[in-house]
Design a protein around this motif. Structure first.
Motif, PDB file in Angstrom:
ATOM      1  N   VAL A 199       0.800  -0.926  -0.236  1.00 13.86           N
ATOM      2  CA  VAL A 199       0.079  -0.138  -0.222  1.00 13.86           C
ATOM      3  C   VAL A 199       0.948   1.313  -0.066  1.00 13.86           C
ATOM      4  N   ILE A 200       0.819   2.259  -0.821  1.00  7.30           N
ATOM      5  CA  ILE A 200       1.599   3.250  -1.180  1.00  7.30           C
ATOM      6  C   ILE A 200       0.741   4.486  -0.604  1.00  7.30           C
ATOM      7  N   VAL A 201       1.119   5.147   0.345  1.00  5.85           N
ATOM      8  CA  VAL A 201       0.207   6.543   0.642  1.00  5.85           C
ATOM      9  C   VAL A 201       1.107   7.508   0.395  1.00  5.85           C
ATOM     10  N   GLY A 202       0.693   8.411  -0.568  1.00 10.99           N
ATOM     11  CA  GLY A 202       1.176   9.399  -1.154  1.00 10.99           C
ATOM     12  C   GLY A 202       1.200  10.632  -0.205  1.00 10.99           C
ATOM     13  N   ARG A 203       2.070  11.314  -0.480  1.00 12.91           N
ATOM     14  CA  ARG A 203       2.160  12.876   0.018  1.00 12.91           C
ATOM     15  C   ARG A 203       2.378  14.034  -1.038  1.00 12.91           C
ATOM     16  N   GLU A 204       2.024  14.947  -0.398  1.00 17.80           N
ATOM     17  CA  GLU A 204       1.800  16.231  -1.378  1.00 17.80           C
ATOM     18  C   GLU A 204       3.169  16.511  -1.997  1.00 17.80           C
ATOM     19  N   ASP A 205       4.382  16.072  -1.500  1.00 19.66           N
ATOM     20  CA  ASP A 205       5.653  16.431  -2.483  1.00 19.66           C
ATOM     21  C   ASP A 205       5.590  15.750  -3.781  1.00 19.66           C
ATOM     22  N   VAL A 206       4.734  14.745  -3.954  1.00 25.95           N
ATOM     23  CA  VAL A 206       5.095  14.059  -5.279  1.00 25.95           C
ATOM     24  C   VAL A 206       4.564  14.933  -6.288  1.00 25.95           C
ATOM     25  N   LEU A 207       3.824  15.924  -6.071  1.00 31.05           N
ATOM     26  CA  LEU A 207       3.283  16.751  -7.168  1.00 31.05           C
ATOM     27  C   LEU A 207       4.377  17.690  -7.834  1.00 31.05           C
ATOM     28  N   THR A 208       5.260  18.095  -6.923  1.00 36.00           N
ATOM     29  CA  THR A 208       6.503  18.933  -7.357  1.00 36.00           C
ATOM     30  C   THR A 208       7.632  18.298  -7.549  1.00 36.00           C
ATOM     31  N   ALA A 209       7.839  17.219  -7.296  1.00 37.33           N
ATOM     32  CA  ALA A 209       9.315  16.317  -7.345  1.00 37.33           C
ATOM     33  C   ALA A 209       9.490  16.054  -8.926  1.00 37.33           C
ATOM     34  N   PRO A 210      10.779  16.020  -9.282  1.00 34.51           N
ATOM     35  CA  PRO A 210      10.814  15.454 -10.834  1.00 34.51           C
ATOM     36  C   PRO A 210      10.583  13.719 -10.765  1.00 34.51           C
ATOM     37  N   PHE A 211       9.897  13.547 -11.876  1.00 30.64           N
ATOM     38  CA  PHE A 211       9.619  12.025 -11.935  1.00 30.64           C
ATOM     39  C   PHE A 211      10.631  11.089 -11.728  1.00 30.64           C
ATOM     40  N   GLY A 212      11.817  11.307 -12.040  1.00 28.50           N
ATOM     41  CA  GLY A 212      13.067  10.486 -11.883  1.00 28.50           C
ATOM     42  C   GLY A 212      13.283   9.983 -10.288  1.00 28.50           C
ATOM     43  N   GLN A 213      12.824  11.180  -9.467  1.00 27.65           N
ATOM     44  CA  GLN A 213      13.222  10.905  -7.953  1.00 27.65           C
ATOM     45  C   GLN A 213      12.244  10.226  -7.531  1.00 27.65           C
ATOM     46  N   ILE A 214      10.779  10.556  -8.048  1.00 25.99           N
ATOM     47  CA  ILE A 214       9.700   9.715  -7.411  1.00 25.99           C
ATOM     48  C   ILE A 214      10.008   8.065  -7.666  1.00 25.99           C
ATOM     49  N   THR A 215      10.396   7.855  -8.853  1.00 22.94           N
ATOM     50  CA  THR A 215      10.704   6.646  -9.224  1.00 22.94           C
ATOM     51  C   THR A 215      11.866   5.932  -8.450  1.00 22.94           C
ATOM     52  N   ALA A 216      12.847   6.599  -8.433  1.00 26.91           N
ATOM     53  CA  ALA A 216      14.100   6.079  -7.615  1.00 26.91           C
ATOM     54  C   ALA A 216      13.623   5.832  -6.205  1.00 26.91           C
ATOM     55  N   GLU A 217      12.964   6.738  -5.407  1.00 29.88           N
ATOM     56  CA  GLU A 217      12.738   6.646  -3.949  1.00 29.88           C
ATOM     57  C   GLU A 217      11.615   5.570  -4.059  1.00 29.88           C
ATOM     58  N   LEU A 218      10.858   5.334  -4.870  1.00 31.21           N
ATOM     59  CA  LEU A 218       9.635   4.305  -4.720  1.00 31.21           C
ATOM     60  C   LEU A 218      10.485   3.075  -4.794  1.00 31.21           C
ATOM     61  N   SER A 219      11.558   2.891  -5.898  1.00 32.31           N
ATOM     62  CA  SER A 219      12.175   1.512  -6.148  1.00 32.31           C
ATOM     63  C   SER A 219      12.906   1.387  -4.874  1.00 32.31           C
ATOM     64  N   ARG A 220      13.675   2.115  -4.214  1.00 37.06           N
ATOM     65  CA  ARG A 220      14.155   1.896  -2.864  1.00 37.06           C
ATOM     66  C   ARG A 220      13.231   1.614  -1.765  1.00 37.06           C
ATOM     67  N   ARG A 221      12.109   2.312  -1.519  1.00 35.58           N
ATOM     68  CA  ARG A 221      11.310   1.911  -0.533  1.00 35.58           C
ATOM     69  C   ARG A 221      10.486   0.304  -0.573  1.00 35.58           C
ATOM     70  N   ILE A 222      10.397   0.131  -1.978  1.00 39.58           N
ATOM     71  CA  ILE A 222       9.731  -1.169  -2.204  1.00 39.58           C
ATOM     72  C   ILE A 222      10.867  -2.413  -1.978  1.00 39.58           C
ATOM     73  N   ARG A 223      12.133  -2.217  -2.437  1.00 38.63           N
ATOM     74  CA  ARG A 223      13.144  -3.171  -2.002  1.00 38.63           C
ATOM     75  C   ARG A 223      13.560  -3.210  -0.678  1.00 38.63           C
ATOM     76  N   GLY A 224      13.174  -2.120   0.066  1.00 37.65           N
ATOM     77  CA  GLY A 224      13.390  -1.969   1.600  1.00 37.65           C
ATOM     78  C   GLY A 224      14.910  -1.640   1.844  1.00 37.65           C
ATOM     79  N   THR A 225      15.199  -0.798   0.897  1.00 36.12           N
ATOM     80  CA  THR A 225      16.690  -0.257   1.148  1.00 36.12           C
ATOM     81  C   THR A 225      16.651   1.240   1.356  1.00 36.12           C
ATOM     82  N   ARG A 226      17.487   1.752   2.286  1.00 36.13           N
ATOM     83  CA  ARG A 226      17.487   3.289   2.435  1.00 36.13           C
ATOM     84  C   ARG A 226      17.976   3.967   1.035  1.00 36.13           C
TER      85      ARG A 226
END
Length: 122
Positions: A95-122
């Motif tokens: 379950v991914i609970v979105g925050r407002e910062d998603v709207l202003t962040a570059p898409f590349g940053q969103i995908t990178a952090e999402l992949s890190r969180r899903i894999r369980g790495t910092r």
């Protein structure tokens, strides 16, 4: 252009993982592991089976009105579909609970952090 009609280097297209749709499914995932990040919180529950991963998206009313919440969810869904679906493990619910910062962040940053969180790495 290759035979499939897609330009070279284009993002993968597909449906992505199966969706969580019922409230009971979302509440069950809350018992699992929580991975906090700047753009979202990812909750993960191991179902102890071999079926494919399932994912649900939610954005709280604190983020904004329905238009804003839907924009946040659309960006997260696209990030999962094009980049993070391959990082999801079989037999797990996310379950991914979105925050407002998603709207202003570059898409590349969103995908990178999402992949890190899903894999369980910092």
């Amino acid at each position: 252009m290759p035979a499939d009609g897609k330009p070279e280097g284009s993002a993968p297209h597909g449906r992505g993982p199966e969706r969580l749709l019922k409230r009971k499914q979302f509440l069950a995932v809350r018992r699992g592991d929580k991975r906090r990040g700047r753009f979202f919180l990812v909750e993960v529950l191991d179902r102890d089976d071999t079926a494919g991963p399932r994912v649900g998206y939610t954005v709280t009313k604190k983020v904004g009105n329905a238009v804003v919440r839907n924009r946040v969810k659309r960006r997260i869904r696209e990030a999962v579909r094009t980049h993070a679906a391959g990082d999801m493990a079989a037999g797990k619910d996310y379950v991914i609970v979105g925050r407002e910062d998603v709207l202003t962040a570059p898409f590349g940053q969103i995908t990178a952090e999402l992949s890190r969180r899903i894999r369980g790495t910092r």
